[in-house]
Structures are given as structure tokens and as C-alpha cells.
Design a protein around this motif. Sequence first.
Motif, PDB file in Angstrom:
ATOM      1  N   UNK A   1      27.384  39.089 116.703  1.00 26.52           N
ATOM      2  CA  UNK A   1      27.937  37.794 117.056  1.00 26.52           C
ATOM      3  C   UNK A   1      26.838  37.005 117.758  1.00 26.52           C
ATOM      4  N   UNK A   2      27.183  35.926 118.401  1.00 29.53           N
ATOM      5  CA  UNK A   2      26.180  35.097 119.072  1.00 29.53           C
ATOM      6  C   UNK A   2      25.428  35.862 120.160  1.00 29.53           C
ATOM      7  N   UNK A   3      26.026  36.928 120.669  1.00 22.74           N
ATOM      8  CA  UNK A   3      25.429  37.590 121.824  1.00 22.74           C
ATOM      9  C   UNK A   3      24.815  38.955 121.621  1.00 22.74           C
ATOM     10  N   UNK A   4      25.073  39.672 120.523  1.00 23.64           N
ATOM     11  CA  UNK A   4      24.633  41.067 120.423  1.00 23.64           C
ATOM     12  C   UNK A   4      23.911  41.376 119.117  1.00 23.64           C
ATOM     13  N   UNK A   5      22.757  42.024 119.250  1.00 20.98           N
ATOM     14  CA  UNK A   5      21.956  42.454 118.106  1.00 20.98           C
ATOM     15  C   UNK A   5      21.606  43.925 118.288  1.00 20.98           C
ATOM     16  N   UNK A   6      21.716  44.708 117.230  1.00 20.10           N
ATOM     17  CA  UNK A   6      21.331  46.117 117.245  1.00 20.10           C
ATOM     18  C   UNK A   6      20.507  46.395 115.991  1.00 20.10           C
ATOM     19  N   UNK A   7      19.328  46.968 116.190  1.00 16.73           N
ATOM     20  CA  UNK A   7      18.449  47.192 115.048  1.00 16.73           C
ATOM     21  C   UNK A   7      17.542  48.390 115.231  1.00 16.73           C
TER      22      UNK A   7
ATOM     23  N   UNK B   1      20.709  41.416 123.964  1.00 17.73           N
ATOM     24  CA  UNK B   1      21.863  40.575 124.276  1.00 17.73           C
ATOM     25  C   UNK B   1      21.336  39.166 124.547  1.00 17.73           C
ATOM     26  N   UNK B   2      21.951  38.179 123.923  1.00 18.28           N
ATOM     27  CA  UNK B   2      21.557  36.775 124.043  1.00 18.28           C
ATOM     28  C   UNK B   2      22.500  36.052 125.000  1.00 18.28           C
TER      29      UNK B   2
ATOM     30  N   UNK C   1      29.247  30.454 114.367  1.00 20.78           N
ATOM     31  CA  UNK C   1      29.072  31.811 114.867  1.00 20.78           C
ATOM     32  C   UNK C   1      27.857  32.439 114.193  1.00 20.78           C
ATOM     33  N   UNK C   2      26.976  33.021 114.991  1.00 19.77           N
ATOM     34  CA  UNK C   2      25.772  33.641 114.470  1.00 19.77           C
ATOM     35  C   UNK C   2      26.054  35.124 114.259  1.00 19.77           C
TER      36      UNK C   2
ATOM     37  N   UNK D   1      21.220  26.172 121.808  1.00 19.56           N
ATOM     38  CA  UNK D   1      20.228  26.490 120.776  1.00 19.56           C
ATOM     39  C   UNK D   1      19.272  27.562 121.253  1.00 19.56           C
ATOM     40  N   UNK D   2      18.928  27.545 122.522  1.00 17.61           N
ATOM     41  CA  UNK D   2      17.981  28.506 123.084  1.00 17.61           C
ATOM     42  C   UNK D   2      18.754  29.525 123.917  1.00 17.61           C
ATOM     43  N   UNK D   3      18.135  30.686 124.136  1.00 24.50           N
ATOM     44  CA  UNK D   3      18.826  31.745 124.880  1.00 24.50           C
ATOM     45  C   UNK D   3      17.870  32.495 125.784  1.00 24.50           C
TER      46      UNK D   3
END
Length: 173
Positions: A49-55, A86-87, A17-18, A95-97
Motif C-alpha cells: 500500500x502507500x506505506x509498506x514495501x517488502x522485497x 515504511x513510507x 493508492x500505491x 508526493x514525497x516521503x
Amino acid sequence: MIAVLLISGSAYAQSGEVKGFQWGVAYKQEMGPGFMQASVNATGGYRFNRGNYLGLQSGYAFYGRGGDYEFGGQYWGIPLLADYIHYFPIGKAQRHSLIAGVEIGGNFRRYPDAVIERVGYAPSDVVTGPANSTLFYACVKTGLDLNIADFTHLQLALLFSYPGFGVSIGFAF
């Protein structure tokens, strides 16, 4: 022993899990009706998580031309933006998104030679000087996140901003 540890760490990073702190750097080139801007930006935030980034994203617009109707001309700027991505993982290895995201916030601009006053009709009757402006910025982005190494990703994106479009290329860590 070191090789075994590196291989096992690499295998875990691909399937685990990323999440956690993520940061990145990018170069953006944008243009629209009456303006053009080139900037370098840094972003830092949390990958939930693998799908969401907030910055939060900020940087330096080292070349800007056009912009505000009243100021015009060349400017430099500092954007301050909320950044969401969102990935969508691709393939079996994932590996890639594909990425889809939004950037929203403000863009501070400094116009060193803005037209401050017109005292007549001749070009010599124009008084110029520095002026500041803060503009709203919103952007929808889509592109690819390519896993180069387990800790480095190359991100390529198309930007559809208000009121123009652009491209972005950068690295995320």
C-alpha cells in the motif's frame, strides 16, 4: 488527446493508492571498525500500500577492505538481504516521503589473498590464497523518498548497520 491522458494519469498517480511490484537500484558506501565497503544493489518486491514495501535485495560489493579478523585484506562480495521500507508521506500532496526500513540477511565475501597459514615469523613465511566467508548483515535505514516523476523516485538514506554506518543513494520504480 495524449496530453489529456497524461495529465489525468499523473493526477491519479499522485492521489491513488500505491501498490504492486516495485524495483530499484542503489549505490551504498559503508564503513565501520576495521572495514569499508562500496556496493551496487538491486531490489525487487511488492508495495502493499502507500506505506509498506517488502522485497529481496542483492548486488555486488566491488570494493571491500578489512572484515573478518582471520582473513583481512581486500574482498569482493554478494549480499542477499530481505528489505523492508515504511513510507511516511509528507505534506498535503503526499508526493514525497520520509522512509524508515530494515535490511537483514547474509553477505558472501571472497578474499583473493587471505592469509591461509603462517609457517614462520618472516613476511615470506606467510602463505596466502583465496578464502570465502559468509557474514550476518543487519541494517536500519532512514531517509527521504523524493518523487521525481510519478514512476521514478530518488531515495537518499542513512544506514546504521552492524557494526558500522553508511549512506545509500538510488532510484525506485
